[in-house]
Design a protein around this motif. Structure first.
Motif, PDB file in Angstrom:
ATOM      1  N   ASN A   1      28.653  53.060  56.190  1.00  0.00           N
ATOM      2  CA  ASN A   1      29.432  54.055  56.894  1.00  0.00           C
ATOM      3  C   ASN A   1      30.871  54.099  56.405  1.00  0.00           C
ATOM      4  OD1 ASN A   1      27.304  54.962  58.409  1.00  0.00           O
ATOM      5  ND2 ASN A   1      27.775  53.696  60.175  1.00  0.00           N
ATOM      6  N   ALA A   2      31.398  52.943  56.005  1.00  0.00           N
ATOM      7  CA  ALA A   2      32.779  52.908  55.525  1.00  0.00           C
ATOM      8  C   ALA A   2      32.923  53.735  54.251  1.00  0.00           C
ATOM      9  CB  ALA A   2      33.216  51.467  55.280  1.00  0.00           C
ATOM     10  N   LEU A   3      31.928  53.663  53.375  1.00  0.00           N
ATOM     11  CA  LEU A   3      31.967  54.456  52.142  1.00  0.00           C
ATOM     12  C   LEU A   3      31.988  55.948  52.464  1.00  0.00           C
ATOM     13  CD1 LEU A   3      31.816  54.719  49.049  1.00  0.00           C
ATOM     14  CD2 LEU A   3      29.328  54.668  49.283  1.00  0.00           C
ATOM     15  N   VAL A   4      31.142  56.359  53.382  1.00  0.00           N
ATOM     16  CA  VAL A   4      31.076  57.772  53.767  1.00  0.00           C
ATOM     17  C   VAL A   4      32.394  58.208  54.405  1.00  0.00           C
ATOM     18  CG1 VAL A   4      29.904  59.423  55.271  1.00  0.00           C
ATOM     19  CG2 VAL A   4      28.575  57.759  53.989  1.00  0.00           C
ATOM     20  N   CYS A   5      32.958  57.381  55.255  1.00  0.00           N
ATOM     21  CA  CYS A   5      34.250  57.719  55.869  1.00  0.00           C
ATOM     22  C   CYS A   5      35.332  57.840  54.799  1.00  0.00           C
ATOM     23  CB  CYS A   5      34.650  56.670  56.896  1.00  0.00           C
ATOM     24  SG  CYS A   5      33.700  56.775  58.420  1.00  0.00           S
ATOM     25  N   GLY A   6      35.334  56.903  53.860  1.00  0.00           N
ATOM     26  CA  GLY A   6      36.315  56.965  52.783  1.00  0.00           C
ATOM     27  C   GLY A   6      36.172  58.220  51.950  1.00  0.00           C
ATOM     28  N   LEU A   7      34.945  58.585  51.604  1.00  0.00           N
ATOM     29  CA  LEU A   7      34.713  59.815  50.842  1.00  0.00           C
ATOM     30  C   LEU A   7      35.111  61.044  51.651  1.00  0.00           C
ATOM     31  CD1 LEU A   7      31.305  58.967  49.122  1.00  0.00           C
ATOM     32  CD2 LEU A   7      33.557  59.106  48.041  1.00  0.00           C
TER      33      LEU A   7
END
Length: 165
Positions: A1-7
């Motif tokens: 989820n952190a990757l998606v939030c960052g993107l």
């Protein structure tokens, strides 16, 4: 989820950089959007910290479903403009087609494979919204002047090659 939030943050920053000030593509202001996102994050954290795990998971899941349906229906926010101008150029066709396919596939998987209401219901609603958007695009054929605007919009997409006309 952190990757998606960052993107997602990167995408929003790029949109902010290239979207003209006062553009109809972004209803409201950047500050208004930041306030809304902050409120959503605050509510999510509140649920996660103050409720038992099962209850918090259920509330955050329902919040996700609600936001997902809002995202799928967001191009319909220009419905009044589409009808008044008799032009559907304000509805982004690539996003609409992506939603149409995504929602169709998740509705089928959610209904037949997973039998999960929280999967198929929002995606079925999203599919209906995408169908409405496609219908508007077909009903209100773009005028010749709108074609140039759509070409500019597509050429600004980083994944599509720019075309010179």
């Amino acid at each position: 989820n952190a990757l998606v939030c960052g993107l997602g943050v990167l995408y929003c920053n790029e949109f902010r950089r290239y979207c003209p000030i006062g553009s109809a593509k972004l209803p409201g202001t950047l500050l208004g959007h930041l306030k809304a996102v902050s409120f959503i994050v605050m509510i999510t954290c509140f649920c996660a910290l103050l409720f038992p795990i099962q209850r918090a998971a259920s509330l955050v899941g329902a919040e996700g479903v609600f936001l997902c349906v809002l995202m799928f229906a967001s191009p319909l926010a220009t419905l009044k403009e589409v009808i008044e101008t008799k032009s559907a150029s304000s509805i982004p066709l690539p996003f609409t087609l992506a939603c149409l396919l995504n929602c169709l596939l998740w509705s089928v998987v959610g209904w037949f494979e997973m039998n999960d209401f929280m999967i198929y219901a929002p995606n079925f609603l999203g599919f209906g919204c995408a169908l409405a958007q496609v219908a508007l695009k077909l009903f209100y054929k773009k005028a010749a002047s709108d074609k140039h605007e759509d070409d500019l919009e597509l050429s600004a997409t980083p994944f599509l090659p720019r075309t010179e006309t």
